[in-house]
Design a protein around this motif. Structure first.
Motif, PDB file in Angstrom:
ATOM      1  N   VAL A 329     -69.701  42.824  13.628  1.00  0.00           N
ATOM      2  CA  VAL A 329     -70.235  42.496  14.702  1.00  0.00           C
ATOM      3  C   VAL A 329     -71.397  41.609  13.778  1.00  0.00           C
ATOM      4  O   VAL A 329     -71.288  41.299  12.332  1.00  0.00           O
ATOM      5  CB  VAL A 329     -72.502  43.930  14.285  1.00  0.00           C
ATOM      6  N   LYS A 330     -72.157  40.340  14.601  1.00  0.00           N
ATOM      7  CA  LYS A 330     -72.667  39.445  14.034  1.00  0.00           C
ATOM      8  C   LYS A 330     -74.161  39.043  13.817  1.00  0.00           C
ATOM      9  O   LYS A 330     -74.564  40.158  14.206  1.00  0.00           O
ATOM     10  CB  LYS A 330     -72.813  38.268  15.280  1.00  0.00           C
ATOM     11  N   LYS A 331     -74.332  39.289  12.450  1.00  0.00           N
ATOM     12  CA  LYS A 331     -75.873  39.052  11.394  1.00  0.00           C
ATOM     13  C   LYS A 331     -76.363  37.571  12.297  1.00  0.00           C
ATOM     14  O   LYS A 331     -75.808  36.471  11.442  1.00  0.00           O
ATOM     15  CB  LYS A 331     -75.810  39.278  10.497  1.00  0.00           C
ATOM     16  N   VAL A 332     -77.186  37.513  13.154  1.00  0.00           N
ATOM     17  CA  VAL A 332     -77.992  36.082  12.954  1.00  0.00           C
ATOM     18  C   VAL A 332     -78.558  36.054  11.861  1.00  0.00           C
ATOM     19  O   VAL A 332     -78.972  34.794  11.637  1.00  0.00           O
ATOM     20  CB  VAL A 332     -78.793  36.595  14.243  1.00  0.00           C
ATOM     21  N   ASP A 351     -69.036  33.288   8.385  1.00  0.00           N
ATOM     22  CA  ASP A 351     -69.366  32.418   9.609  1.00  0.00           C
ATOM     23  C   ASP A 351     -70.270  33.883   9.903  1.00  0.00           C
ATOM     24  O   ASP A 351     -70.998  33.880  12.021  1.00  0.00           O
ATOM     25  CB  ASP A 351     -68.148  32.931  11.378  1.00  0.00           C
ATOM     26  N   GLY A 352     -71.010  34.424   9.040  1.00  0.00           N
ATOM     27  CA  GLY A 352     -71.731  35.799   9.708  1.00  0.00           C
ATOM     28  C   GLY A 352     -71.805  37.140  10.230  1.00  0.00           C
ATOM     29  O   GLY A 352     -73.046  38.100  10.154  1.00  0.00           O
ATOM     30  N   PHE A 353     -70.434  37.184  10.390  1.00  0.00           N
ATOM     31  CA  PHE A 353     -69.576  38.664  10.658  1.00  0.00           C
ATOM     32  C   PHE A 353     -70.709  39.642   9.723  1.00  0.00           C
ATOM     33  O   PHE A 353     -69.819  39.018   8.092  1.00  0.00           O
ATOM     34  CB  PHE A 353     -68.802  38.788  11.252  1.00  0.00           C
ATOM     35  N   ILE A 367     -79.004  41.549  14.593  1.00  0.00           N
ATOM     36  CA  ILE A 367     -78.055  41.724  14.273  1.00  0.00           C
ATOM     37  C   ILE A 367     -77.709  41.589  16.329  1.00  0.00           C
ATOM     38  O   ILE A 367     -78.919  42.484  16.843  1.00  0.00           O
ATOM     39  CB  ILE A 367     -77.676  43.454  14.021  1.00  0.00           C
ATOM     40  N   GLU A 368     -76.307  41.504  16.293  1.00  0.00           N
ATOM     41  CA  GLU A 368     -76.209  41.256  17.714  1.00  0.00           C
ATOM     42  C   GLU A 368     -75.210  42.437  17.795  1.00  0.00           C
ATOM     43  O   GLU A 368     -73.819  42.222  18.280  1.00  0.00           O
ATOM     44  CB  GLU A 368     -75.113  40.179  18.285  1.00  0.00           C
TER      45      GLU A 368
END
Length: 369
Positions: A329-332, A351-353, A367-368
């Motif tokens: 998942v993407k961590k904002v 890239d933030g994942f 989290i997205e």
């Protein structure tokens, strides 16, 4: 959809986007029998993408079973040198649930969701002048992916291939392997079975691979980069045999989806205080799941995945020990402590994942999911 319609959909590779390592919907375009209780399922992309992966990698399929989605991880048996489709070759064991569901329900035209590809078990990650593939049962699948790639792209490569099975009729891909053996000048095949069968005559090696038989099948095994895949007891036996032979184990690689030994997740409470009442180690950490519009609190010791489940937020997950990559998942915003086993790449982390199953918050997170 008829054949003419399918032909009308043809596009050149440079007109298509590559598989982007995120959620994809796949359509079954073929099902074939390989051996008793073994089938190959071939898929194409629903949205006209081509498949980019390393031979030997795996995907996670989300199977829509009646009691809820089943997440099952399977190695690709296809080769990226043929990028318009992918295949998995699966064996239904006695206690199989997901694989048996595939046998009973997946037919041409069926659709499933897929995550991946993932994994580092590939000759492209460990280039060498000479290889030795050692497999047993359905552990042949990543070896087949790598061998098919070599046949298409480097057929002169020096490869020894030792394939073990219980009976002759259970040797998966036997006919194709024998055909490749006649086409690839550098390929040396060795089959070994444990017991004879009334269904097929056998004049080859019998028994189990050991310190005596391995040098017979691959006399120069010490000079080769070795890839091994099969049941865990089989891989332990091969590893022990190579260690005893003085093999350089930096050149040994094995594929396994078994969870490594991990420390028990600490409880959210410390040792009881002097008055016998337990006290929290630290305050819970807030996590915002942006796509679900849910605010939650992660107690000390919990992972992002555990907090998501406790809050009713669905993050798909399969292996749950940082290998398959399904829970990416993407961590904002925020920081995590992540201890993975190869299920995420460095550029994805940049890239933030994160992998939700093995990430614990160090600060408030968004989290997205």
């Amino acid at each position: 959809m008829n054949a003419m319609t399918d032909l009308g959909l043809y596009r050149h590779l440079d007109q298509m986007a590559p598989w982007n390592d995120r959620l994809q919907v796949l359509e079954v375009i073929g099902v074939s029998d390989e051996a008793p209780d073994v089938k190959t399922f071939t898929f194409r992309s629903d949205n006209q993408t081509w498949f980019r992966y390393k031979p030997g990698q795996f995907v996670t399929l989300e199977l829509p079973a009646p009691d809820g989605p089943l997440m099952r991880t399977y190695t690709l048996s296809s080769s990226p040198s043929r990028p318009f489709s992918i295949s998995v070759t699966v064996k239904a064991q006695a206690g199989s649930i997901g694989t048996r569901w595939m046998f009973d329900h997946l037919t041409p035209g069926s659709h499933v969701k897929a995550y991946g590809p993932s994994g580092d078990f590939s000759l492209h990650s460990h280039p060498a002048a000479k290889y030795l593939f050692i497999s047993a049962g359905s552990g042949v699948t990543p070896m087949m992916s790598m061998l098919r790639w070599l046949n298409d792209c480097a057929p002169w490569t020096d490869v020894g291939f030792v394939n073990c099975a219980r009976r002759a009729e259970e040797i998966i891909f036997r006919k194709e392997l024998e055909l490749l053996g006649s086409h690839m000048p550098g390929l040396s095949l060795g089959f070994m079975i444990e017991e004879r069968s009334s269904r097929e005559g056998w004049y080859g090696h019998m028994g189990r691979i050991d310190a005596i038989r391995l040098p017979l099948l691959a006399p120069d095994f010490r000079e080769r980069e070795i890839f091994c895949c099969g049941p865990d007891p089989f891989m332990r036996a091969v590893r022990g045999m190579l260690e005893a032979a003085g093999f350089d184990m930096t050149k040994y690689h094995q594929e396994s989806f078994a969870a490594p030994a991990v420390e028990e997740i600490p409880a959210p409470f410390a040792t009881p205080s002097q008055d016998g009442v337990a006290v929290p180690v630290e305050a819970a950490t807030p996590i915002r799941f942006a796509f679900s519009d849910v605010d939650a609190e992660c107690v000390a010791g919990q992972t992002v995945l555990q907090t998501a489940r406790a809050s009713g937020v669905r993050i798909p997950a399969a292996c749950e020990f940082g290998l398959c990559g399904t829970c990416k998942v993407k961590k904002v915003s925020g920081a995590v402590e992540m201890s993975h086993n190869g299920g995420i790449l460095d550029h994805e982390i940049d890239d933030g994942f994160i992998l939700a199953c093995c990430s614990k918050p160090l600060s408030a997170l968004e989290i997205e999911a």
